[in-house]
Design a protein around this motif. Sequence first.
Motif, PDB file in Angstrom:
ATOM      1  N   VAL A  14      71.560  34.820  -6.811  1.00  0.00           N
ATOM      2  CA  VAL A  14      71.769  33.537  -6.134  1.00  0.00           C
ATOM      3  C   VAL A  14      73.266  33.249  -5.987  1.00  0.00           C
ATOM      4  O   VAL A  14      73.703  32.709  -4.971  1.00  0.00           O
ATOM      5  N   MET A  15      74.060  33.629  -6.981  1.00  0.00           N
ATOM      6  CA  MET A  15      75.520  33.443  -6.902  1.00  0.00           C
ATOM      7  C   MET A  15      76.122  34.225  -5.730  1.00  0.00           C
ATOM      8  O   MET A  15      77.152  33.835  -5.189  1.00  0.00           O
ATOM      9  N   ALA A  16      75.479  35.313  -5.343  1.00  0.00           N
ATOM     10  CA  ALA A  16      76.003  36.160  -4.271  1.00  0.00           C
ATOM     11  C   ALA A  16      75.672  35.644  -2.873  1.00  0.00           C
ATOM     12  O   ALA A  16      76.247  36.107  -1.882  1.00  0.00           O
ATOM     13  N   VAL A  17      74.770  34.680  -2.765  1.00  0.00           N
ATOM     14  CA  VAL A  17      74.381  34.149  -1.453  1.00  0.00           C
ATOM     15  C   VAL A  17      75.577  33.409  -0.863  1.00  0.00           C
ATOM     16  O   VAL A  17      76.100  32.480  -1.473  1.00  0.00           O
ATOM     17  N   PRO A  18      76.008  33.817   0.331  1.00  0.00           N
ATOM     18  CA  PRO A  18      77.192  33.171   0.922  1.00  0.00           C
ATOM     19  C   PRO A  18      76.943  31.719   1.337  1.00  0.00           C
ATOM     20  O   PRO A  18      75.818  31.342   1.663  1.00  0.00           O
ATOM     21  N   GLU A  19      77.993  30.950   1.347  1.00  0.00           N
ATOM     22  CA  GLU A  19      77.937  29.568   1.815  1.00  0.00           C
ATOM     23  C   GLU A  19      77.394  29.557   3.247  1.00  0.00           C
ATOM     24  O   GLU A  19      77.754  30.403   4.059  1.00  0.00           O
TER      25      GLU A  19
END
Length: 101
Positions: A14-19
Motif C-alpha cells: 500500500v505504501m508503494a501505491v502512487p499518489e
Amino acid sequence: MSEPTKDQKIWQVVMAVPEGRVVSYGQVAAMAGLGRQARYIGKALGKLPAGHAVPWYRVIRSNGQIAFPEGSDHYREQVSRLSAEGVEVVNGRVSMSRFRW
C-alpha cells in the motif's frame, strides 16, 4: 533480520501505491504474495498503528466502490483524501480504468 509479517507485507504494498492512484483489495493481496486473500487486506489496514503514514485510503473494491458505508466518517475521510490527490469519486465510486495503479 526477520521476515516481514503478513500485515507488514500488505502495508509495504500500500505504501508503494502512487499518489493519485488506487488499487483493489485483491490487487494488494496478489502483490503481497497472499493469493486470493482480499478479505484479509481490510483487516490488516484496520490494524495500522496510530500516526502511521500508510495511504490506506487508496485501497478500494475491485468495482471501484468505496467499502465504507456512505456518510460514515471513514467514507468521508477516504473521499476527501482521494479528491485531494486528484482522484475523482462519483457516487462513492472511482473509475478503475482511469485511476487504477
